[in-house]
Design a protein around this motif. Structure first.
Motif, mmCIF file in Angstrom:
data_model
loop_
_atom_site.group_PDB
_atom_site.id
_atom_site.type_symbol
_atom_site.label_atom_id
_atom_site.label_comp_id
_atom_site.label_asym_id
_atom_site.label_seq_id
_atom_site.Cartn_x
_atom_site.Cartn_y
_atom_site.Cartn_z
ATOM 1 N N GLU A 29 -8.378 -3.707 0.393
ATOM 2 C CA GLU A 29 -7.413 -3.819 1.484
ATOM 3 C C GLU A 29 -5.990 -3.525 1.006
ATOM 4 N N THR A 30 -5.711 -3.862 -0.260
ATOM 5 C CA THR A 30 -4.373 -3.598 -0.784
ATOM 6 C C THR A 30 -4.091 -2.102 -0.887
ATOM 7 N N LYS A 31 -5.148 -1.275 -0.842
ATOM 8 C CA LYS A 31 -4.982 0.176 -0.942
ATOM 9 C C LYS A 31 -4.991 0.868 0.424
ATOM 10 N N THR A 32 -5.303 0.119 1.480
ATOM 11 C CA THR A 32 -5.420 0.728 2.807
ATOM 12 C C THR A 32 -4.277 0.355 3.742
ATOM 13 N N MET A 33 -3.609 -0.782 3.489
ATOM 14 C CA MET A 33 -2.601 -1.266 4.422
ATOM 15 C C MET A 33 -1.407 -0.321 4.534
ATOM 16 N N ILE A 34 -0.853 0.087 3.396
ATOM 17 C CA ILE A 34 0.346 0.920 3.420
ATOM 18 C C ILE A 34 0.095 2.266 4.103
ATOM 19 N N PRO A 35 -0.999 3.000 3.782
ATOM 20 C CA PRO A 35 -1.252 4.258 4.495
ATOM 21 C C PRO A 35 -1.408 4.073 5.999
ATOM 22 N N ALA A 55 -1.393 -13.393 1.626
ATOM 23 C CA ALA A 55 -1.119 -12.947 0.260
ATOM 24 C C ALA A 55 -2.298 -12.174 -0.325
ATOM 25 N N GLY A 56 -3.521 -12.500 0.102
ATOM 26 C CA GLY A 56 -4.697 -11.830 -0.434
ATOM 27 C C GLY A 56 -4.753 -10.353 -0.093
ATOM 28 N N GLN A 61 2.647 -4.540 -5.923
ATOM 29 C CA GLN A 61 2.984 -3.140 -5.697
ATOM 30 C C GLN A 61 3.109 -2.848 -4.204
ATOM 31 N N ASN A 62 2.263 -3.478 -3.383
ATOM 32 C CA ASN A 62 2.379 -3.319 -1.934
ATOM 33 C C ASN A 62 3.752 -3.767 -1.440
ATOM 34 N N ALA A 69 10.031 1.628 1.398
ATOM 35 C CA ALA A 69 9.943 2.361 2.660
ATOM 36 C C ALA A 69 11.005 1.909 3.655
ATOM 37 N N GLY A 70 11.781 0.883 3.292
ATOM 38 C CA GLY A 70 12.811 0.380 4.193
ATOM 39 C C GLY A 70 12.294 -0.651 5.175
#
Length: 301
Positions: A29-35, A55-56, A61-62, A69-70
């Protein structure tokens, strides 16, 4: 073997889906949220973004990516160690229990000197949360004591320490867990008061409710598809139904489960006898008719 997928879901404040995207199942999930957020922001030209999450779901890095990204963030989670603000309150009030909903705050500086990140952390104490935690701790300690005394087999228990072949109870961990019982942390890079930050985080229950609905009432899982197009189509149908369900709940004040159970019995039956077509309808009582009228009126608006 069936393909594994991770579903990215972006919702509004009520939990209604705004954007859905499927990712490969081996992506955390930490790799999918930002995109997912970036795609939504770019598609709709949104400038002011506040990401609220557990937090999970967020790595350090997120959080950096969000700031770069502002955007802003509010993240809630557990407290691994006793923070300075809580330890100071304990020193000043050694024999007192924290008042219910007491909020303490402290500043947090993260990162190296060339990349410093300034954040605010709020710690809120809830008496009912403390009672639940302490009850669970007492149960675990009872099991640990029985295991140490040889009354029951030694099983996985975080309060049991294996020193050689002789188990013992970790009293240091017990003291730390009890000292933090009832406390929850909220981290943000916003310059907002505690009431705003904590209130925004607690709106996440709408999202959790939406996910419970999608998995149970809407029969979203398991998904037996092997092509990405089929998976995307399945998810599109499921979340379209979820959006309709939210609309019905908001218009009627009923849960979708109650709505479906109530109106499932009302059907039209068409019979063809000797070349003649007959349509029979089960009459809808006045109370249920009022519910349908609320939906029609909300659609008109």
């Amino acid at each position: 073997m069936e393909p594994q997928i991770t579903v990215g879901l972006l919702t509004d404040a009520t939990g209604a889906p705004l954007m859905i995207e499927a990712f490969e199942g081996n992506r955390a999930e930490t790799k999918t949220m930002i995109p997912l957020i970036r795609g939504f922001v770019e598609a709709h030209g949104i400038a002011d973004v506040v990401v609220v999450a557990d937090a999970g779901m967020m790595s350090e890095q997120n959080l950096k990516d969000i700031e770069d990204a502002g955007w802003s963030f509010i993240v809630g989670g557990k407290i691994p160690e006793i923070p300075y603000a809580i330890s100071q309150w304990r020193k000043q009030h050694p024999d007192a229990e924290p008042p219910d909903q007491l909020v303490l705050s402290q500043k947090q500086v993260m990162g190296v000197k060339a990349d410093t990140r300034h954040r605010s952390v709020y710690f809120q104490y809830r008496a009912d949360r403390a009672r639940r935690t302490l009850h669970g701790v007492d149960q675990q300690l009872t099991k640990a004591a029985n295991a140490v005394a040889g009354k029951t087999p030694v099983k996985r228990n975080r309060f049991i320490t294996l020193s050689g072949a002789r188990p013992s109870i970790n009293r240091e961990l017990e003291a730390k867990v009890k000292a933090l019982a009832g406390w929850k942390s909220y981290v943000t890079n916003l310059d907002k008061p505690a009431e705003f930050v904590i209130g925004a985080y607690h709106q996440l229950w709408h999202v959790e409710h939406a996910f419970r609905m999608s998995k149970s009432d809407l029969k979203a899982r398991p998904v037996y598809h092997h092509k990405k197009e089929s998976i995307d189509a399945h998810l599109a149908v499921v979340f379209a139904a979820l959006a309709v369900s939210h609309h019905i709940e908001q218009a009627t004040g009923w849960t979708i489960k109650r709505f479906v159970r109530t109106f499932r019995q009302y059907r039209d039956v068409t019979l063809t006898l000797a070349g003649q077509t007959i349509t029979a309808s089960q009459p809808i009582p006045a109370d249920e008719a009022d519910i349908l009228a609320k939906i029609n009126n909300s659609d008109a608006h």
